[in-house]
Design a protein around this motif. Structure first.
Motif, PDB file in Angstrom:
ATOM      1  N   ASP A  97      -3.188   5.189  -0.270  1.00  0.00           N
ATOM      2  CA  ASP A  97      -4.273   4.263   0.053  1.00  0.00           C
ATOM      3  C   ASP A  97      -4.774   4.554   1.465  1.00  0.00           C
ATOM      4  OD1 ASP A  97      -4.231   2.429  -2.304  1.00  0.00           O
ATOM      5  OD2 ASP A  97      -2.175   2.127  -1.640  1.00  0.00           O
TER       6      ASP A  97
ATOM      7  N   LYS B 240       0.837  -1.198   0.000  1.00  0.00           N
ATOM      8  CA  LYS B 240       0.000   0.000   0.000  1.00  0.00           C
ATOM      9  C   LYS B 240       0.872   1.249   0.000  1.00  0.00           C
ATOM     10  CE  LYS B 240      -3.910  -2.319   0.564  1.00  0.00           C
ATOM     11  NZ  LYS B 240      -4.970  -2.356  -0.471  1.00  0.00           N
TER      12      LYS B 240
ATOM     13  N   SER C  56       5.728  -1.366  -1.382  1.00  0.00           N
ATOM     14  CA  SER C  56       5.064  -0.491  -0.421  1.00  0.00           C
ATOM     15  C   SER C  56       5.703   0.882  -0.536  1.00  0.00           C
ATOM     16  CB  SER C  56       5.247  -0.999   1.006  1.00  0.00           C
ATOM     17  OG  SER C  56       4.811  -2.320   1.160  1.00  0.00           O
TER      18      SER C  56
ATOM     19  N   ASN D 251      -8.774   6.001   5.355  1.00  0.00           N
ATOM     20  CA  ASN D 251      -8.654   5.129   4.187  1.00  0.00           C
ATOM     21  C   ASN D 251      -9.203   5.846   2.958  1.00  0.00           C
ATOM     22  OD1 ASN D 251      -7.554   2.859   5.541  1.00  0.00           O
ATOM     23  ND2 ASN D 251      -9.590   2.338   6.307  1.00  0.00           N
TER      24      ASN D 251
END
Length: 269
Positions: A209, A38, A193, A226
């Motif tokens: 994200d 992410k 990541s 989020n």
């Protein structure tokens, strides 16, 4: 390299000695998790400890208390720190080296054979749309192109985790917009990541994200948000209702913390 390692910051505190002989609490019991694969964006007032936290994660600074744990996402077991690379705001290129030699420098230090490191450097430059510029020197490039070289230099090391410390801060507004979109695509394509430190709400929404909003110093996590917007994200989405609502939510959180930081500065003056 496909990411498989979560990063868990658990009750991180960091105290610096101050010039007056006392101490400054930069981070205070900060706890958060950066998920494998992410993009995690960190945003907060100036001086809140965003870059400090990034340096603790990278191992360049040691926390006064608490710990950073690297956890295998599948097994849940703690593991050694994975390969990481950092893209800084300043370009930090060697002006006497060509672009390909700048990008290959880390591989040379690591003892990678010449043929392999040049092939990997060429591939990394191609990924940031700089094929054909391999034998140019940094002084022959625009600021945006030099920052692309910095990104290629990080990518060539094939990191599992890419740390981005305000990587577009030194660029003009138009170049910044273009590179924001490009970097989002690059990170997604590599499967790495990424942890992004930024002052820009738009940048955090475009790339992240998850967005961590930090408090004024001492740095803590005020809110974890989020981002549910579909990818790929572009500047064309800035006027869409979902983007506007998310921007407003983050702005209100930041406004409160910035006002606290300004009040603290006045008291200290």
């Amino acid at each position: 390299m496909a990411a498989r390692t979560d990063i868990r910051c658990e009750n991180l505190s960091l105290t610096f000695p101050s010039r007056s002989g006392g101490s400054t609490l930069a981070l205070d019991a900060l706890t958060c998790r950066f998920e494998a694969g992410k993009v995690s964006a960190i945003i907060g007032p100036s001086g809140c400890g965003k870059s400090t936290m990034l340096q603790v994660v990278r191992g360049l600074l040691g926390a006064t208390s608490g710990e950073v744990r690297f956890v295998n996402r599948q097994t849940g077991h703690s593991v050694l720190p994975p390969a990481m690379a950092t893209v800084w705001q300043s370009f930090n290129l060697f002006p006497w080296l060509t672009l390909i030699d700048n990008v290959a420098f880390g591989l040379e230090v690591a003892g990678v054979p010449r043929r392999e490191r040049r092939a990997r450097a060429e591939a990394a430059l191609a990924r940031v749309n700089l094929s054909g510029f391999e034998h140019k020197h940094p002084g022959q490039l625009s600021g945006g192109m030099r920052q692309r070289v910095g990104i290629a230099r990080a990518l060539v090391m094939e990191p599992e985790i890419l740390l981005l410390d305000e990587p577009f801060g030194a660029l003009d507004a138009q170049t910044r917009l273009v590179l924001q979109e490009e970097v989002g695509g690059i990170v997604q394509a590599t499967g790495a990541s990424a942890i992004l430190v930024t002052h820009s709400i738009e940048e955090a929404i475009l790339l992240g994200d998850t967005i961590f909003v930090m408090t004024a110093r001492p740095g803590r996590i005020a809110r974890e948000i989020n981002v549910e917007l579909p990818r790929p994200r572009t500047m064309a989405q800035l006027s869409e209702p979902e983007f506007v609502a998310l921007f407003a939510e983050i702005y209100e959180l930041l406004k409160s913390e910035v006002l606290k930081a300004m009040a603290s500065e006045r008291e200290a003056a």
